[in-house]
Structure formats: C-alpha cells, structure tokens
Design an enzyme around this catalytic site. Structure first.
Site, PDB file in Angstrom:
ATOM      1  N   ASP A   6     -10.052   3.378   6.404  1.00 34.60           N
ATOM      2  CA  ASP A   6      -8.876   3.237   7.272  1.00 34.60           C
ATOM      3  C   ASP A   6      -9.203   3.865   8.629  1.00 34.60           C
ATOM      4  OD1 ASP A   6      -6.452   3.307   8.554  1.00 34.60           O
ATOM      5  OD2 ASP A   6      -5.363   4.320   6.937  1.00 34.60           O
ATOM      6  N   GLU A  27      -7.948   4.447  12.346  1.00 34.22           N
ATOM      7  CA  GLU A  27      -6.796   4.456  13.248  1.00 34.22           C
ATOM      8  C   GLU A  27      -7.034   5.489  14.349  1.00 34.22           C
ATOM      9  OE1 GLU A  27      -2.955   4.605  11.291  1.00 34.22           O
ATOM     10  OE2 GLU A  27      -3.859   4.030   9.366  1.00 34.22           O
ATOM     11  N   ASP A  61       0.863  -1.184   0.000  1.00 38.58           N
ATOM     12  CA  ASP A  61       0.000   0.000   0.000  1.00 38.58           C
ATOM     13  C   ASP A  61       0.894   1.227   0.000  1.00 38.58           C
ATOM     14  OD1 ASP A  61      -0.083   1.223   3.036  1.00 38.58           O
ATOM     15  OD2 ASP A  61       0.065  -0.973   3.102  1.00 38.58           O
TER      16      ASP A  61
END
Length: 393
Positions: free
Chosen positions: A278, A280, A190
């Site tokens: 994503d 986080e 990625d």
C-alpha cells in the site's frame, strides 16, 4: 688265476668276467636308457593333470581375448589393409606369407604353453601368468577381405563414428495455461483494526467475494485483529489477502517486507490473494517521505523483490493516480504487477501513467456492508470470478 679253457663251464660270473669293454659299455647304456624311460614316464604322468588343468584355464581366456570388442574392431580395421597388400603380391608369396604367419603363430603358442607348463611344474600357476600366457598364445584369425559393398559400409560407419554427436534436443516448454474467461465485476471490501469485530457470514451473504486485511503499518504497528479478520473471512468462504501500509522513511524496504510477511502468514492455498504493498502519501507531511523519485523506485523494488523471493508471487500495488505521478514519476517499472487503484467519485477510474490496466478498484470509503458496523471501503475486481480465483492460486 688259471686261464680259461674250452672245457671250463661258462657261469654268469665267468661270463661277466670274460666280457669285453665294448660289451660292458653297451650294457651300461641300456640300463641308463631304461632308467630315463622310467623317469620320463613318471614325469609325463605327473605333468598330464597339470597340463590338462592349464588348458582348462586357458580355454575361456583365449575365447574372451578373441571375442573382446577391441580385438574385433582391430581385426575389422586391419583386415582391409592386409587384403589390399595381399592382392598386390603374387599368389605363391601370399600362400608362403600366410603359411609363415600361421607357423609363427603356432610357434608363439607353443612357447607360451611350454613356458606356462614349466612354470606350473616349478611353482604352480598364478592367474596373471595364465592370462599372460593366453595373450601370448592367441593366434590371430585369418579373415577374407570384405566385399566392396562391405568395405563401403565399414568406411561409412567409421566416418559416422568420427562425427560429433548431434546436440541434445531441448525440452519444449509447457504450453501456457489458458486464460480464464472474463466475467462481470466481482464485489469485495478491505478492512483494518478500525472496523472492529466483523460477522463474516453476513458479509458473504451480502455478496462480497473477497477482502484485503491490514496486517502491518510501517516498522512497528501490527493490526491486533489481523488473524481474527483474515481467517474469519476465509472461513466464511471469501478470498482474502493481506496488505502492508508502507512508510519508506522509517526503515528499509527489506525490513518492512520481512516483518509484513511474518505477520501475514501467506499460504498458497487457492484462497489467498498475493500480498499487497500500500503506497500512499506520508500521513504526517502529505509528501513523498522526503525521498526522491529514484529513491522511491528503489525502495519499492526492494520490497517487491523480497515478497517475490519469499512467496513466489508478484505483489499487488495499491496507489492512487496523484501519488503515482508525484512520488513515482509515472514509472512503468512495475507494470507487471497487478494494480489496485484508489479513485473515488468517478464512473470508471483513469489508469495512471506507467500501468496498462487496473485489476482492483477501490471506489469509495463510505460503503455499507452487512456484518460491519459503520462505513467501510468497497472494491471491485474487474475481470470476473474465474480470474479472481486464478489470481488466488
């Protein structure tokens, strides 16, 4: 005037003058009869073509009325009852009844035809009048009573007609597509704008089969190299997907999802992985963006629903075990989504509570790949190339 003598000749004038009142009356009646006969002949000659024309009009109408389905069904239903009544009557009465019925029908027919002829002679026939006369002149047919077997069949048919139709057969769902076979893990990477320009042909030659590319971050940041990296990977034969770095406290989930998808330009072309959310910890505070577990659940669900609405795909969720435990409470609400799990320094990652398995594993952020300057993130897809290609459909 001299009285008539036997010696005077009888001229016509003399004869007329000499006729009696009775003879004069007879002669006048004869002349009137001749005049009436002549007039009648003229009327018949005048009416004959009209009658013929009316009969031609009536013939198809009568046939159509007699052959109409409703008339046939009426006769079929009434005939058994008429026959049953006739069976109970003496034969002379039945014959007399039939005779009177036929005579009455004939009389009705005659009246209908005569009325039609008179109306035609006066004003000419119209189509509704012809149809009305045809209905009045129709003579019901005499039908014999059906045999017991026929009667039973008719009753069974009537019973079936009264029953409700069977429910429609529900179409069977198509058989699910067979699962692609498992295979050895597939290697991928990625990247983001931090990786700079990439030689994707060298990445492909280094054995990498897929990549995820950062498209957007929060509310305002867009990877300036996104299109170059994303399409460059596809052109080199890699399967590619886009990811969004979520910042739940900066704006609504729907706003971030729409902006992400506008940039990502998702295409169902067989070479594109589902969009990625994503998740986080807050890069600034290290926490959960000042939100409760329930608020994080709702924000994540709203984002995923918008992605599903616009692409038809369940988004891939990227997270590490500690974030999922602390900020998402180990919920299993998103177990149906593919999981991209970040877990470094282990031989095999532990699946966080709330998921039954992982699909992608980011196992280091210090990898070295041909065609990329500096270190990069390395990943595995655990189920083999066939299933990776199926996920990209």
């Amino acid at each position: 005037m001299n009285p008539e003598t036997p010696d005077q000749p009888r001229t016509p004038e003399n004869h007329d003058n000499a006729s009696t009142p009775k003879q004069a009356s007879t002669s006048a009646a004869h002349r009137a009869d001749q005049a009436l006969r002549t007039a009648a002949d003229r009327v018949r000659a005048w009416l004959a073509p009209l009658v013929e024309r009316v009969l031609r009009w009536l013939a198809p109408l009568l046939r159509r009325v007699q052959d109409a389905p409703v008339v046939r069904r009426f006769r079929e239903r009434v005939a058994p009852h008429v026959a049953a009544v006739q069976d109970k009557l003496p034969e002379p009465v039945v014959r007399a009844s039939r005779t009177r019925s036929m005579q009455a029908g004939a009389a009705v027919a005659a009246v209908g035809v005569v009325g039609l002829v008179i109306g035609t002679a006066v004003a000419g026939p119209s189509q509704p009048e012809v149809e009305e006369a045809a209905m009045a002149a129709s003579i019901p047919e005499q039908q014999a009573a059906p045999a017991p077997e026929q009667q039973a069949a008719l009753e069974q048919h009537a019973t079936l007609q009264q029953q409700p139709p069977p429910p429609p057969v529900e179409p069977q769902a198509a058989a699910p597509e067979p699962e692609a076979p498992l295979g050895p893990p597939v290697e991928g990477i990625d990247v983001s704008n931090h990786n700079g320009p990439i030689d994707w042909s060298k990445v492909a030659a280094d054995g990498k089969k897929f990549t995820f590319v950062l498209a957007t971050d929060g509310t305002s940041f867009t990877n300036p190299r996104y299109s170059e990296q994303y399409h460059g990977a596809k052109d080199a034969g890699l399967i590619a997907g886009a990811y969004h770095f979520a910042r739940p406290s900066s704006s609504s989930a729907e706003e971030q999802a729409n902006r992400f998808l506008d940039v990502a330009d998702y295409q169902s072309d067989g070479k594109t992985l589902p969009p990625v959310l994503d998740l986080e910890v807050d890069p600034n505070s290290g926490g959960c963006y000042g939100m409760s577990v329930d608020q994080m659940h709702q924000w994540t669900k709203t984002f995923n629903d918008k992605v599903k609405e616009r692409t038809g795909k369940e988004p891939i969720i990227y997270a590490n075990p500690s974030f999922w435990r602390e900020c998402m409470g180990g919920t299993n609400t998103f177990d149906g989504h593919p999981l991209w799990l970040a877990s470094y320094g282990v031989d095999s990652p532990s699946v966080p509570n709330g998921f039954s398995n992982w699909h992608f594993w980011q196992y280091t952020d210090e990898g070295s790949v041909a065609g990329i300057n500096g270190s990069t993130d390395l990943n595995q897809f655990k189920e083999g190339m066939a299933r990776l290609e199926k996920l990209a459909r």
